[in-house]
Design a protein around this motif. Structure first.
Motif, mmCIF file in Angstrom:
data_model
loop_
_atom_site.group_PDB
_atom_site.id
_atom_site.type_symbol
_atom_site.label_atom_id
_atom_site.label_comp_id
_atom_site.label_asym_id
_atom_site.label_seq_id
_atom_site.Cartn_x
_atom_site.Cartn_y
_atom_site.Cartn_z
ATOM 1 N N SER A 194 6.290 8.286 5.072
ATOM 2 C CA SER A 194 5.206 8.697 5.963
ATOM 3 C C SER A 194 4.062 9.379 5.223
ATOM 4 N N ASP A 195 4.336 9.887 4.025
ATOM 5 C CA ASP A 195 3.311 10.562 3.235
ATOM 6 C C ASP A 195 2.424 9.509 2.564
ATOM 7 N N PRO A 196 1.122 9.462 2.907
ATOM 8 C CA PRO A 196 0.228 8.450 2.329
ATOM 9 C C PRO A 196 0.170 8.492 0.799
ATOM 10 N N ALA A 200 1.179 5.073 -1.118
ATOM 11 C CA ALA A 200 0.040 4.319 -1.649
ATOM 12 C C ALA A 200 0.372 3.510 -2.904
ATOM 13 N N PRO A 201 1.072 4.083 -3.919
ATOM 14 C CA PRO A 201 1.369 3.274 -5.109
ATOM 15 C C PRO A 201 2.242 2.056 -4.804
ATOM 16 N N MET A 202 3.183 2.217 -3.881
ATOM 17 C CA MET A 202 4.037 1.090 -3.519
ATOM 18 C C MET A 202 3.254 0.044 -2.744
ATOM 19 N N GLY A 209 -0.257 -5.735 1.951
ATOM 20 C CA GLY A 209 -0.800 -4.427 2.278
ATOM 21 C C GLY A 209 -0.037 -3.587 3.271
ATOM 22 N N ARG A 210 1.225 -3.907 3.536
ATOM 23 C CA ARG A 210 2.000 -3.078 4.460
ATOM 24 C C ARG A 210 3.483 -3.257 4.174
ATOM 25 N N GLY A 242 5.217 -10.245 -1.389
ATOM 26 C CA GLY A 242 4.744 -10.678 -2.692
ATOM 27 C C GLY A 242 4.925 -9.642 -3.779
ATOM 28 N N PHE A 243 5.667 -8.565 -3.478
ATOM 29 C CA PHE A 243 5.913 -7.497 -4.445
ATOM 30 C C PHE A 243 6.443 -8.045 -5.762
#
Length: 246
Positions: A194-196, A200-202, A209-210, A242-243
């Motif tokens: 939950s912490d942006p 964000a790095p992941m 994008g999600r 696509g990771f």
């Protein structure tokens, strides 16, 4: 076009880890597609809630206990399909991982799927029938995430073992595949990510994008069980935005 009400009509699907997350989403989707669901979880409360929702048969078992896993796997038979979804993680580095946590992760994430496949395959072969298994692995089987030493080992082992299963059971008409999700927003994962700043790095490594929703993984699982995947065997299927290719 998938027929929501009849794709698995007259068939039964055994789902371990059905009380929460991807297992819960898979049990719900299988029921919507017409299957009779046999749900396994260590939480009786979760199973009672699921049974009230979809009318499934339930078995309570702690899959870290080999004898309990074996008993549940036998009691669940006969079923047409098997989804091994039960699993968990412990965050420990290579230098800190303990024998106890390593053994716990291997017991639930790797040994329990083996036990369930053994009992399922023996029952199908004795009945002269084929079938399909999906083992729910992780993108951690491909990637050496820091602080996930035992978890990555358990999921990498599950993928390797699944390929052996596909090789040995394919001639018996039983297909075995893995799905390998990226971070999936189960209730626990929603809190963890939950912490942006942490997420964000992941997310930057995920081209779409999600993070995933459990229902999106369940769709792939049901596809691999279905006749639409009749020649898919021994696959480790990334479901990861696509990771893996970034």
């Amino acid at each position: 076009m998938v027929d929501e009400k009849s794709e698995f009509s007259g068939k039964s699907v055994l789902v371990t880890g059905a009380g929460k997350g991807i297992g819960l989403a898979t049990a719900r989707l299988a029921a919507r597609r017409g299957a009779a669901v046999v749900a396994v979880s260590r939480s009786r409360e979760d199973l009672e809630s699921l049974s009230a929702e979809i009318g499934c048969r339930t078995l309570t078992a702690d899959l870290a206990d080999a004898e309990a896993a074996r008993a549940a796997a036998r009691d669940a038979q006969p079923v047409d399909f098997l989804v091994n979804c039960a699993g968990f993680t412990i965050l420990e580095s290579v230098l800190d991982v303990t024998v106890e946590s390593f053994d716990q992760l291997m017991a639930v994430n790797t040994r329990a799927p083996l036990i369930f496949v053994q009992e399922y395959a023996k029952a199908r072969i004795a009945a002269g029938k084929g079938g399909a298994v999906v083992n729910v692995s992780s993108m951690s089987a491909f990637t050496g995430f820091a602080d996930h030493a035992a978890y990555c080992a358990s999921k990498g082992g599950l993928d390797a073992m699944s390929r052996v299963m596909a090789n040995e059971l394919g001639p018996k008409g039983i297909r075995v595949n893995c799905v390998n999700p990226a971070i999936t927003l189960t209730a626990m994962a929603r809190k963890a990510w939950s912490d942006p700043e942490k997420s964000a790095p992941m997310l930057a490594r995920m081209p779409l994008g999600r993070f995933l929703e459990p229902e999106e993984v369940a769709e792939v699982i049901l596809f691999l069980l279905s006749d639409r995947a009749s020649m898919v065997n021994g696959l480790s299927m990334p479901v990861d935005s696509g990771f893996k290719v970034t």
